[in-house]
Design an enzyme around this catalytic site. Sequence first.
Site, mmCIF file in Angstrom:
data_model
loop_
_atom_site.group_PDB
_atom_site.id
_atom_site.type_symbol
_atom_site.label_atom_id
_atom_site.label_comp_id
_atom_site.label_asym_id
_atom_site.label_seq_id
_atom_site.Cartn_x
_atom_site.Cartn_y
_atom_site.Cartn_z
ATOM 1 N N TYR A 79 -8.574 -1.624 6.279
ATOM 2 C CA TYR A 79 -8.829 -3.057 6.373
ATOM 3 C C TYR A 79 -8.904 -3.528 7.824
ATOM 4 O O TYR A 79 -9.228 -4.682 8.085
ATOM 5 C CB TYR A 79 -7.717 -3.840 5.680
ATOM 6 C CG TYR A 79 -7.692 -3.709 4.179
ATOM 7 C CD1 TYR A 79 -8.255 -4.679 3.369
ATOM 8 C CD2 TYR A 79 -7.085 -2.620 3.567
ATOM 9 C CE1 TYR A 79 -8.216 -4.571 1.987
ATOM 10 C CE2 TYR A 79 -7.043 -2.495 2.188
ATOM 11 C CZ TYR A 79 -7.613 -3.472 1.407
ATOM 12 O OH TYR A 79 -7.572 -3.351 0.033
ATOM 13 N N HIS A 100 0.840 -1.195 0.000
ATOM 14 C CA HIS A 100 0.000 0.000 0.000
ATOM 15 C C HIS A 100 0.880 1.252 0.000
ATOM 16 O O HIS A 100 1.897 1.296 0.703
ATOM 17 C CB HIS A 100 -0.904 0.038 1.241
ATOM 18 C CG HIS A 100 -2.056 -0.914 1.166
ATOM 19 N ND1 HIS A 100 -2.560 -1.567 2.263
ATOM 20 C CD2 HIS A 100 -2.814 -1.312 0.107
ATOM 21 C CE1 HIS A 100 -3.579 -2.323 1.895
ATOM 22 N NE2 HIS A 100 -3.750 -2.187 0.590
#
Length: 343
Positions: A321, A312
């Site tokens: 998440y 990421h």
Amino acid sequence: MSRIKPQVIEQMSVGESAKVDPAPAAELVALPVPVVPLDQHPVAIYLARLRPNGRRAMRYALTTIAAIATGQPNADPLALPWHSLRYQHTAAIAAALRERYKPATVNLMLSALRGVLSEAENLGLLSAEEYRRATRLKAVRGESLPKGRALKSDELAALLKVCRADRKEAPLTAARDAALVALLYSTGLRRSEAVKLDLADYNSEEGSLLVRGGKGGKDRLTYLAETGAQPIVAEWLNLRGEEAGPLFLPINKAGRLARRRLSDQAVLYILDKRAKAAGVAAFSPHDLRRTFVSDLLDAGADLATVQKLAGHASVTTTARYDRRGEKAKRQATALLKLPSSAE
């Protein structure tokens, strides 16, 4: 100006229908469209500088914008005179997008719009002032819950079990599919990253995988768990053989390996097939990525490390998440006791 590669032009020449219902009032541009060579077209140049995955998403975004701007559902972004767009047009387009899409999608599409107008300015089709005014659009604020779901451990076990059940009848397919499930869950790779893996990218001694050209064109190292995924992947590699090439290979109807790369769509098909056989609710390849991030955070891994493993660009993306806060909220609401209505 350097010419665009023929294969890129071919990809851009194929229009994609935008699934929108443009209102007649949205017919913002009705000017004649000049015939422009693709190597001088702002849309073509903008898309050509993107990576294949990004190009596909942005091409769809531009098709959607073109549909809104012209009032034609099947509008071709290459036929829209983007250099004619002014602030009143782009503001109306942004308003229409806000009515139909979530904030993240709207911002992505506005990014595509700015990108094309920037190329129009670079080509001298739009003045610097006209570009500045037309792109003076505020980002849409708001945050939605992540799509998809995290798989439970018994669902992962069921997927691997149905793969093992095929060992006698289809040993290659069984081993490959189990390795694919194990790798996607244990590394959190995007399916586009998984199909690009070569045998040389896997170091069996360290259990490491070199992920080349991930999102944003970045390379990274990730690892397979020694007691989990490594033995499953090793079983596949033993059957696959040591011949150089893609890590995951297609298997033809005769049960033989085809020495070419597995496609993104094939990964989707394999997971869907195994989910149905295992009685597992439908999930996407990206849901295995969500499960990877969620389970690592639940196990106590720090956010920065998980961010690096997942590839990421921002720790904020990884944090989305994190479902640990949801567990805390459930535990908190369980403390409430509704008074009994019984007399």
